[in-house]
Design a protein around this motif. Structure first.
Motif: not given
Length: 273
Positions: A72-98
């Motif tokens: 029930e607690t609002l939590r604020s995390f540090d944000e994912v940066q380009d080193d992860l979000q622009l990684n083509t493996v990460l994007q492929a994992l998202l496509a795989f899950k979809f």
């Protein structure tokens, strides 16, 4: 997974980069043994795109089968940066899950809009650390669900971690929330898995099975034990009355934009679970 993700656009260079991305993690807002970042991503089959969403607070509730001191607690995390979000493996994992989840019938959660085409994914990059006097627990909350439709967990690496560490147990939905992994009813354990190799991945229908995870133990007590993971919480958008409704924007992220293609899914190819 390497073969599958390569077919979805992952490059050889990015597999190597992904192994090191957790070295950039910051501290966690509520857990002293964890380092973390997160980010929100919309997977929209109507335009065949995934894109980064603006930052929002994160919350899980007891009603969603998540019982912990920060429920029930609002939590604020540090944000994912380009080193992860622009990684083509990460994007492929998202496509795989979809591709795996889209069009599959599941047990539905209350106050989610299953008429909407898009999926909302909250991505976590997590490092669990055990040191002298501080036990690292991938699931301090014990038996739980994550308040989503599908939870996917992908292993990146570990250091100084025993072979018996971090086992994942799947439990019947009747198991009591908050029970420690070793205190559960053996008759209600429906499966067990363990992430050991790079990109080992587990996908759970979150409202059909609860889960728990055992702690991270060191091989050498004089050195930290470390376990690095990617966690993908994916669900349909919320409706009024849901604990996350006020924090479920689909506005693109202005400061950290990211967009990638996802394969087309045809209705006639959908699988009924």
């Amino acid at each position: 997974m390497v073969s599958l993700l390569s077919s979805l656009g992952a490059t050889d260079e990015d597999f190597e980069r992904l192994k090191l991305v957790s070295d950039q993690l910051e501290s966690d807002p509520t857990l002293p043994f964890r380092k973390s970042r997160n980010g929100r991503i919309c997977l929209d089959p109507r335009v065949r795109r995934g894109y980064r969403l603006e930052k929002q607070p994160f919350i899980l509730s007891c009603e969603e089968d998540f019982v912990r001191h920060d429920s029930e607690t609002l939590r604020s995390f540090d944000e994912v940066q380009d080193d992860l979000q622009l990684n083509t493996v990460l994007q492929a994992l998202l496509a795989f899950k979809f591709l795996v989840i889209h069009g599959v019938d599941i047990a539905r959660r209350p106050r989610l809009d299953y008429a909407r085409a898009e999926w909302i994914c909250t991505l976590f990059n997590l490092r669990t650390v055990t040191t002298t006097g501080l036990l690292g627990e991938p699931a301090l909350e014990g038996v739980h669900s994550d308040g989503v439709d599908h939870t996917m967990t992908t292993f990146l690496s570990s250091r100084n971690m025993t072979a018996e560490s971090a086992e994942t147990f799947l439990h019947d939905m009747s198991e009591v929330n908050g029970k420690r992994w070793h205190e559960t009813d053996p008759e209600l354990v429906k499966g067990k898995a363990q992430h050991r190799g790079f990109l080992d991945t587990l996908l759970v229908v979150d409202h059909e099975y609860k889960h728990s995870v055992s702690p991270v133990h060191p091989i050498d007590d004089a050195e930290p034990a470390i376990r690095d993971m990617l966690i993908f919480f994916t669900r349909k958008p919320t409706v009024a009355g849901h604990v996350s409704f006020r924090y479920d924007s689909v506005v693109p992220h202005r400061a950290l934009p990211m967009s990638f293609g996802i394969p087309a899914v045809h209705p006639e190819s959908a699988i009924a679970a």
